[in-house]
Write an enzyme that holds these catalytic residues in place. Structure first.
Site, PDB file in Angstrom:
ATOM      1  N   ASP A  13      25.219  40.864 -31.485  1.00  0.00           N
ATOM      2  CA  ASP A  13      26.292  41.348 -30.649  1.00  0.00           C
ATOM      3  C   ASP A  13      27.559  40.693 -31.148  1.00  0.00           C
ATOM      4  O   ASP A  13      28.384  40.210 -30.261  1.00  0.00           O
ATOM      5  CB  ASP A  13      25.952  40.365 -29.164  1.00  0.00           C
ATOM      6  CG  ASP A  13      24.539  41.041 -28.880  1.00  0.00           C
ATOM      7  OD1 ASP A  13      24.282  42.089 -28.742  1.00  0.00           O
ATOM      8  OD2 ASP A  13      23.867  40.108 -28.391  1.00  0.00           O
ATOM      9  N   GLU A  14      27.870  40.606 -32.389  1.00  0.00           N
ATOM     10  CA  GLU A  14      29.126  39.998 -32.836  1.00  0.00           C
ATOM     11  C   GLU A  14      30.325  41.099 -32.548  1.00  0.00           C
ATOM     12  O   GLU A  14      31.645  40.830 -33.149  1.00  0.00           O
ATOM     13  CB  GLU A  14      29.089  39.533 -34.203  1.00  0.00           C
ATOM     14  CG  GLU A  14      28.013  38.399 -34.356  1.00  0.00           C
ATOM     15  CD  GLU A  14      26.872  38.973 -34.946  1.00  0.00           C
ATOM     16  OE1 GLU A  14      26.599  40.539 -34.814  1.00  0.00           O
ATOM     17  OE2 GLU A  14      25.765  38.370 -35.270  1.00  0.00           O
ATOM     18  N   LYS A  16      30.018  44.351 -34.366  1.00  0.00           N
ATOM     19  CA  LYS A  16      29.895  45.116 -35.682  1.00  0.00           C
ATOM     20  C   LYS A  16      30.560  46.624 -35.359  1.00  0.00           C
ATOM     21  O   LYS A  16      30.737  47.167 -36.330  1.00  0.00           O
ATOM     22  CB  LYS A  16      28.395  45.088 -36.101  1.00  0.00           C
ATOM     23  CG  LYS A  16      27.942  43.529 -36.719  1.00  0.00           C
ATOM     24  CD  LYS A  16      26.783  43.616 -37.013  1.00  0.00           C
ATOM     25  CE  LYS A  16      25.459  43.973 -35.834  1.00  0.00           C
ATOM     26  NZ  LYS A  16      25.503  42.901 -34.660  1.00  0.00           N
ATOM     27  N   LYS A  18      32.360  47.610 -33.426  1.00  0.00           N
ATOM     28  CA  LYS A  18      33.877  48.159 -33.414  1.00  0.00           C
ATOM     29  C   LYS A  18      34.540  47.946 -34.790  1.00  0.00           C
ATOM     30  O   LYS A  18      35.451  48.852 -35.278  1.00  0.00           O
ATOM     31  CB  LYS A  18      34.851  46.926 -32.622  1.00  0.00           C
ATOM     32  CG  LYS A  18      36.243  47.073 -32.717  1.00  0.00           C
ATOM     33  CD  LYS A  18      37.073  46.156 -31.861  1.00  0.00           C
ATOM     34  CE  LYS A  18      38.174  46.197 -32.155  1.00  0.00           C
ATOM     35  NZ  LYS A  18      39.204  45.269 -31.242  1.00  0.00           N
ATOM     36  N   GLY A  40      22.789  47.557 -29.823  1.00  0.00           N
ATOM     37  CA  GLY A  40      23.547  48.452 -28.855  1.00  0.00           C
ATOM     38  C   GLY A  40      25.006  48.021 -29.209  1.00  0.00           C
ATOM     39  O   GLY A  40      25.465  46.921 -29.480  1.00  0.00           O
ATOM     40  N   HIS A  41      25.817  49.139 -29.572  1.00  0.00           N
ATOM     41  CA  HIS A  41      27.170  49.065 -30.160  1.00  0.00           C
ATOM     42  C   HIS A  41      28.037  49.573 -28.929  1.00  0.00           C
ATOM     43  O   HIS A  41      27.738  50.925 -28.795  1.00  0.00           O
ATOM     44  CB  HIS A  41      27.266  49.857 -31.424  1.00  0.00           C
ATOM     45  CG  HIS A  41      26.717  49.180 -32.642  1.00  0.00           C
ATOM     46  ND1 HIS A  41      26.521  49.649 -33.786  1.00  0.00           N
ATOM     47  CD2 HIS A  41      26.146  47.758 -32.623  1.00  0.00           C
ATOM     48  CE1 HIS A  41      25.943  48.935 -34.661  1.00  0.00           C
ATOM     49  NE2 HIS A  41      25.619  47.869 -33.950  1.00  0.00           N
ATOM     50  N   GLN A 223      21.589  43.671 -35.138  1.00  0.00           N
ATOM     51  CA  GLN A 223      21.061  42.136 -35.063  1.00  0.00           C
ATOM     52  C   GLN A 223      22.049  41.273 -35.699  1.00  0.00           C
ATOM     53  O   GLN A 223      23.134  41.658 -36.238  1.00  0.00           O
ATOM     54  CB  GLN A 223      19.843  42.136 -35.311  1.00  0.00           C
ATOM     55  CG  GLN A 223      19.071  42.767 -34.276  1.00  0.00           C
ATOM     56  CD  GLN A 223      18.645  44.212 -34.452  1.00  0.00           C
ATOM     57  OE1 GLN A 223      18.260  44.610 -35.532  1.00  0.00           O
ATOM     58  NE2 GLN A 223      18.690  45.150 -33.326  1.00  0.00           N
ATOM     59  N   ARG A 304      23.991  36.995 -21.545  1.00  0.00           N
ATOM     60  CA  ARG A 304      23.870  36.139 -22.854  1.00  0.00           C
ATOM     61  C   ARG A 304      24.068  34.878 -22.857  1.00  0.00           C
ATOM     62  O   ARG A 304      24.706  34.361 -21.978  1.00  0.00           O
ATOM     63  CB  ARG A 304      24.808  36.831 -24.007  1.00  0.00           C
ATOM     64  CG  ARG A 304      24.612  38.363 -24.242  1.00  0.00           C
ATOM     65  CD  ARG A 304      25.470  38.700 -25.170  1.00  0.00           C
ATOM     66  NE  ARG A 304      25.481  40.145 -25.335  1.00  0.00           N
ATOM     67  CZ  ARG A 304      26.351  41.222 -25.616  1.00  0.00           C
ATOM     68  NH1 ARG A 304      27.636  40.584 -25.873  1.00  0.00           N
ATOM     69  NH2 ARG A 304      26.225  42.321 -25.874  1.00  0.00           N
TER      70      ARG A 304
END
Ligand code: IMP
Length: 439
Positions: A13-14, A16, A18, A40-41, A223, A304
Site C-alpha cells: 500500500d505504498e 506503487k 501511482k 489494490g491499486h 504488496q 490500516r
C-alpha cells in the site's frame, strides 16, 4: 535503462500504482510479476478514480503492452469483471497479454483461505481471503490449474479432480456448496477461458523482445518487501516474493535485464493484517494519521495500522532489493505534525539495541522502535511541484531518509492526483525524458 522494477519497500500500500502509472507514460510495457487480486491499486486520472486489483497500472495508457506474468495468480472472475469495467469506461484493453503459465485461483482456494483463517483464530494472519495462499500452495504442490488449461476441457476437468482430491477433508464442510460442483466449476472456468483466450500468450518472449529493442519496460510489484514469504515477517506475509529479484522469475526474464529498482515508501508506515510492526502508533495520533492518509484498504476496506517511518526496515528493504532509488509517497499527510519521529534502531525486550532488522521473529515481535525527533512543518505542501518549494524542514526530513538508507530520492508524491508529484534532480537524471513530462 530498459528494465525498471517498482517494489513496495514496506508492508504494501505504498502507492506503487501511482508511480507505475507515471512511469508508464514513457514506458512501452508494464508487467505484473507476482501476487493477485490481494493487491489494490488506486489511480486517479482526469478526476476519475480507478481501483485495479489485477490489471497492470499501464492499462490506462492506450497501446502499451500490459502483461500479467506467469508469477501472478489470477482469479478469472475478477479479471473478466475488471475488463468489463474498463471497457465500459472506454479504456482500450486490447494490448493486455496474459501468461499461459499463470496459475488460477479456484473456488476451493477461496474457501480454504477463509476456513484456514477461522481455524487459526487469534493466531490468524489476516489474509485478504482471496485464495492467494492456497493457490500458491497448489502451484508448489504441482496441483495448480494454469491459464492454458482453460483451453482444454478434458485436461481442465482432470486437473480439477486431482487438485480437489487431497483437499476432501478440509473441504468437507463445504460438500454441498454449489461452487464446488465439478461440472459447474468446469463450465464456469471454460467460459472464462473463452473470454480471455484472445489475451493469452507467451509473455516472457513478448517482454524480452521489448527489452532487446531497448524499450522501457516497467515491472510492477504488488504488496511489499516485508510481506515477502522468504524475507518478510513470516508467517504474517503473503505467499509470493514481492521483492525485485522475483521480477525475473515472475515475468520470465534474466537478472541482467533489470537496470533500475525503485523502492516505494510512504513518508510514514502502514500495515494491514496481523504481525509485528515496531513503529506502530495507536490512540489519537494513530487515528489522526489514518484519517489524514485515508488509510483504509483498497481491497478489503480494512482500517490500516499506522506508524512512524521505520528506517531500520527501510534499509533492510534497500538491501534485499538492491534499490537504486526511493520514491516517497504521501509526504503531505505529515503536514501539521510539530515533530516527526523516525525509527533509527530497535530496542529488543532484553534491552539490546538493534541496528539491523532481526532475523529471529521472536526478537522482532518484542522489539520497539527507538526514534530520532525531526522538526515538522505546518504548510500545506500539496501544491508544491519543485523540491525548492517544499519547506526546509520537509527537505531535511527527506535528506535524512535518503542518507540513512543510502539511496537517492527520485520522486516525491504530495497528493493523490497524478500531477501532485515532485521529480527531484536525481529522478530527472535517472528517468531522462520522463522527468521533463513531470517537471
Ligand atoms: P494474502 O496475501 O491475502 O494471503 O494475505 C497475507 C498478508 O498480506 C495479510 O497480512 C494481508 O493483509 C497482506 N496483504 C496482501 N496483499 C496486500 C496488499 O496489497 N497490501 C497490503 N497488505 C497486503
Amino acid at each position: 535503462m530498459p528494465g525498471i522494477v517498482i517494489v513496495g519497500a514496506q508492508w504494501g500500500d505504498e502507492g506503487k500504482g501511482k508511480i507505475t502509472d507515471l512511469l508508464a507514460e514513457q514506458a512501452d510495457a508494464v508487467v505484473r510479476f507476482q501476487g493477485g487480486n490481494n493487491a489494490g491499486h488506486t489511480i486517479v486520472r482526469d478526476g476519475e478514480t480507478y481501483k485495479l486489483h489485477l490489471m497492470p497500472s499501464g492499462i490506462l495508457h492506450p497501446g502499451k503492452l500490459c502483461v500479467i506474468g506467469n508469477g501472478v495468480v489470477i482469479d478469472p472472475k475478477i479479471l473478466t469483471d475488471e475488463l468489463d469495467d474498463l471497457r465500459r469506461r472506454n479504456v482500450d484493453t486490447s494490448s493486455l497479454r496474459i501468461s499461459a503459465n499463470a496459475h488460477l485461483i479456484m473456488p476451493y482456494h477461496m474457501l480454504l483461505d477463509h476456513a484456514g483463517e477461522i481455524k487459526l483464530g487469534r493466531l490468524q494472519i489476516g489474509t485478504t481471503r482471496r485464495g492467494i495462499g492456497p493457490c500458491y500452495a497448489d502451484k508448489a504442490a504441482r496441483l495448480g490449474i494454469r491459464v492454458q488449461d482453460l483451453l482444454d476441457e478434458k485436461i481442465l476437468k482432470k486437473k480439477i479432480v486431482a487438485a480437489m482430491e487431497p483437499k476432501r477433508l478440509s473441504l468437507r464442510d463445504f460438500a454441498r456448496d454449489p461452487r464446488l460442483d465439478l461440472q459447474t466449476m468446469t463450465e464456469e472456468y471454460l467460459t472464462y477461458g473463452h473470454r480471455i483466450k484472445q489475451y493469452i500468450a507467451d509473455t516472457s518472449r513478448l517482454v524480452l523482445e521489448r527489452l532487446d529493442e531497448q524499450e522501457l519496460v516497467v515491472f510492477e510489484g504488488a504488496q511489499g518487501t516485508l510481506l515477502d514469504i522468504d524475507h518478510g515477517t513470516y508467517p504474517f506475509v503473503t505467499s509470493s516474493n514481492p521483492i525485485a529479484g522475483s521480477a525475473t522469475i515472475g515475468a520470465g526474464i534474466g537478472p541482467r535485464d533489470i537496470d533500475e529498482v525503485w523502492g516505494i515508501t510512504k513518508a510514514y508506515s502502514t500495515r494491514v493484517g496481523s504481525g509485528p510492526f515496531p513503529t506502530e502508533v495507536e490512540g489519537a495520533l494513530g487515528d489522526e494519521l489514518r484519517e489524514r492518509g485515508a488509510e483504509f484498504g483498497t481491497t478489503t476496506g480494512r482500517p490500516r495500522r499506522v506508524g512512524w517511518l521505520d528506517l531500520v526496515a527501510l534499509r533492510y528493504a534497500a538491501r534485499l532489493n538492491s534499490l537504486t532509488a526511493l520514491a516517497i509517497t504521501k509526504l503531505d499527510v505529515l503536514s501539521g505534525q510539530p515533530t516527526l519521529s523516525v525509527c533509527t534502531r530497535y530496542r529488543a525486550n532484553d534491552g539490546l539495541e538493534l541496528e539491523h532488522f532481526p532475523y529471529h521473529q521472536t526478537v522482532l515481535h518484542h522489539s520497539v522502535g527507538e526514534y530520532e525527533e525531526l522538526p515538522g512543518w505546518s504548510e500545506d505542501i500539496s501544491e508544491c511541484r519543485h523540491e525548492e518549494e517544499l519547506p526546509e524542514t520537509a527537505r531535511d526530513y527527506l535528506k535524512y531518509i535518503s542518507a540513512f538508507v543510502r539511496a537517492p530520492i527520485a520522486l516525491i508524491s504530495v497528493g493523490p492526483g497524478r500531477d501532485q508529484v515532485i521529480w527531484t534532480e536525481a529522478g530527472k537524471r535517472m528517468y531522462g525524458s520522463g522527468a521533463v513530462a513531470g517537471s
